[in-house]
Design an enzyme around this catalytic site. Structure first.
Site, mmCIF file in Angstrom:
data_model
loop_
_atom_site.group_PDB
_atom_site.id
_atom_site.type_symbol
_atom_site.label_atom_id
_atom_site.label_comp_id
_atom_site.label_asym_id
_atom_site.label_seq_id
_atom_site.Cartn_x
_atom_site.Cartn_y
_atom_site.Cartn_z
ATOM 1 N N ASN A 151 32.008 28.638 44.909
ATOM 2 C CA ASN A 151 32.046 27.886 46.165
ATOM 3 C C ASN A 151 32.640 28.659 47.335
ATOM 4 O OD1 ASN A 151 34.487 27.676 44.755
ATOM 5 N ND2 ASN A 151 34.968 25.660 45.571
ATOM 6 N N LYS A 174 35.132 39.099 37.228
ATOM 7 C CA LYS A 174 33.895 38.479 36.777
ATOM 8 C C LYS A 174 33.478 37.486 37.867
ATOM 9 C CE LYS A 174 30.910 35.859 34.526
ATOM 10 N NZ LYS A 174 30.270 34.924 35.454
ATOM 11 N N PRO A 175 32.501 37.868 38.739
ATOM 12 C CA PRO A 175 32.061 36.934 39.780
ATOM 13 C C PRO A 175 31.180 35.837 39.199
ATOM 14 C CG PRO A 175 30.813 38.970 39.908
ATOM 15 C CD PRO A 175 31.813 39.147 38.799
ATOM 16 N N ALA A 176 30.939 34.805 39.989
ATOM 17 C CA ALA A 176 30.077 33.713 39.546
ATOM 18 C C ALA A 176 28.672 34.236 39.262
ATOM 19 C CB ALA A 176 30.028 32.623 40.609
ATOM 20 N N GLY A 227 38.044 27.488 38.535
ATOM 21 C CA GLY A 227 36.819 26.932 37.975
ATOM 22 C C GLY A 227 37.036 25.522 37.477
ATOM 23 N N GLU A 249 43.357 27.510 38.369
ATOM 24 C CA GLU A 249 43.209 26.485 39.408
ATOM 25 C C GLU A 249 41.902 25.793 39.075
ATOM 26 O OE1 GLU A 249 41.679 24.389 41.903
ATOM 27 O OE2 GLU A 249 41.289 26.112 43.176
ATOM 28 N N LEU A 250 42.010 24.558 38.596
ATOM 29 C CA LEU A 250 40.855 23.879 38.023
ATOM 30 C C LEU A 250 40.360 22.758 38.941
ATOM 31 C CD1 LEU A 250 42.156 23.867 34.332
ATOM 32 C CD2 LEU A 250 40.696 25.561 35.472
ATOM 33 N N CYS A 282 37.162 22.335 45.752
ATOM 34 C CA CYS A 282 38.032 21.782 44.707
ATOM 35 C C CYS A 282 39.031 20.782 45.273
ATOM 36 C CB CYS A 282 38.782 22.901 43.998
ATOM 37 S SG CYS A 282 37.735 24.048 43.093
ATOM 38 N N GLU A 378 34.283 14.449 38.509
ATOM 39 C CA GLU A 378 34.404 15.166 39.777
ATOM 40 C C GLU A 378 33.014 15.393 40.357
ATOM 41 O OE1 GLU A 378 36.402 19.244 41.630
ATOM 42 O OE2 GLU A 378 35.986 19.106 39.487
#
Length: 486
Positions: A151, A174-176, A227, A249-250, A282, A378
């Protein structure tokens, strides 16, 4: 593009690739390697060796290198912003802001590491240690794995990479899977700026494989993930084997309580902020808990003044302020969540339209705390579920229904009510006369509450997460000093 291993752009050893497409129009943008396990293991092993070299570069020299990086960011600002827009589906004005935030984060990291002081313990307070000099210093952890979400790929990458590198760590990024191109470019510029090549590895591939291989590797000193909760649980299971620490951070299902005495202009504006990044945030407010006496006016003004006025169109046009979701699959998921909420009793009063990856800003009225959307479902899209309350205690009860605890907000003119909400909500942050989407760079941010993670990602405390404290003791130092002074 290829992935970056020790300063070289390489393919996967399996030759497999993943296509990257523009979510706005479906056009093919590029392909990236789908890394094999041997690629991951090689990158981590070389990062371990390179970290020692990078850490031997003294702090002021590391600062010079990263200041050169800031110059490269400015030179490449246009290309980086355009890349974010094309692969992420957000308007270009927002992408420029994201690249500017990368600059600010690295600039801040340089300064805070230069002023990260150790401590000297008081002497003469504990028997048997009166003549011992006890001090602490800060050392890098080693190799930090940085798993970046889709995002805000550049901004959230910077929060992980900048402080970690400046503190002397190596990073394995590790990118999206859906939009790795901007992060790859940002990583390449680090090598160009002069960072030890092996200290900045960037591996592309799917989280279910590459992410787990990274987390399984005992040479990783820490896994830092932004994520979803399920991704966090999966990584935690893998890191447990080697007792590898993690910072997460979820997700969030952030409440915004809007009281009867609110400034309505402010309430509508703060709520409308959720249209940013098509609701894929988020910490953005996701449950709007409105006093029953003002609910009708609030909903009407929200729709007329904010949702109907979003500017759609060419994402490379600076006037466009509303884009698309990261993929059609993501938009379909939001569509299903909205339909599920309607089936549970909510009323669709605006929106509900999907075209490909586009999802129209949508308002759902008559939501209740028994619905899944109030609990742990969510919704990562531009959806505005409206709940009503009579008393502040009832509003707090609705807000606390979720197992998430990322951020929250309350809009009221009554200081006592604001303080009551701030004290009652188990969230990492409470914004008074603001929404949970508030995020200042210096302010501790993140979960630390319930299922939203344990990171407090920010510039004021980030070094606590990317360094470790070492105690050094000089036994009898003061005794010998005193003896020599006579």
């Amino acid at each position: 593009m290829k992935m970056l291993i020790s300063g070289n752009w390489v393919d996967s050893s399996s030759s497999e690739t993943i296509d990257v497409t523009n979510p706005y129009n479906g056009e093919f943008l590029d392909s990236v390697p789908n890394a094999a396990k041997e690629d991951v293991d090689r990158a981590i092993a070389e990062a371990v060796a390179a970290q020692k070299s990078w850490n031997r570069i003294i702090i002021r020299e590391r600062a010079k290198i990263l200041r050169r990086y800031l110059e490269l960011l400015e030179e490449n600002r246009e290309d980086l912003a355009k890349t974010i827009t094309l692969e992420t589906g957000k308007p270009i004005f927002d992408s420029y802001g994201e690249i500017d935030s990368v600059y600010m984060t690295f600039e801040s990291a340089i300064e805070i590491v230069k002023h990260h002081y150790g401590k000297t313990m008081p002497m003469g307070i504990e028997g048997g240690y009166d003549d011992d000099l006890q001090v602490t210093i800060h050392e890098p952890l080693g190799v930090i794995a940085c798993i970046v979400p889709f995002n805000f790929p550049a901004a959230l990458w910077a929060f992980k990479a900048g402080p970690a590198l400046m503190a002397g760590n190596a990073i394995v990024v590790k990118p999206a899977t859906s939009n790795p191109l901007t992060v790859l470019k940002l990583m390449g510029l680090l090598v160009e700026a002069g960072v030890t090549p092996g200290a900045v590895q960037c591996i592309t591939g799917r989280g279910s494989t590459v992410g787990n291989w990274i987390s399984d590797n005992p040479a990783i000193a820490q896994v830092n993930l932004t994520g979803g909760v399920e991704a966090g649980k999966e990584i935690a299971r893998h890191t447990a084997e080697n007792l590898t620490p993690y910072k997460f951070e979820l997700g969030g299902n952030d409440p915004l309580i809007i009281c009867a005495d609110c400034d309505m202009d402010l309430a509508v504006n703060e709520t409308g902020d959720k249209t940013r990044n098509a609701g894929q945030c988020c910490s953005g407010a996701k449950r709007f808990i409105v006093h029953e006496s003002i609910k009708d006016e609030f909903v009407k003004r929200l729709i007329e003044e904010r949702l109907k006025t979003v500017k759609e169109g060419d994402l490379l046009d600076m006037n466009t302020d509303f884009g698309v979701l990261i993929s059609e699959k993501a938009a379909i998921e939001v569509e299903h969540q909205v339909q599920h909420t309607i089936e549970q009793g909510a009323k669709l009063v605006y929106g509900g339209v999907r075209r490909g990856a586009y999802y129209m800003p949508t308002v759902l009225d008559n939501c209740t705390k028994e619905m899944d959307i109030c609990k742990n479902m969510e919704v990562f899209g531009p959806v505005f579920p409206i709940f009503t309350f009579k008393t502040l205690e009832e509003a707090i009860e609705i807000a606390e229904t979720s197992d998430y605890g990322l951020s929250s907000g309350v809009i009221t003119s009554n200081l006592q009510d604001a303080m009551k909400v701030a004290a009652s909500l188990r969230t990492g942050m409470v914004a008074v006369n603001g929404s949970g989407g508030f995020r200042a760079q210096e302010l501790p941010f993140g979960g630390g509450k319930k299922m939203s993670g344990n990171s407090r990602e920010c510039m004021s405390s980030v070094l606590e997460e990317v360094t470790q404290e070492k105690s050094i003791i000089f036994r009898y130092a003061m005794k010998k000093y005193n003896e020599g002074s006579h």
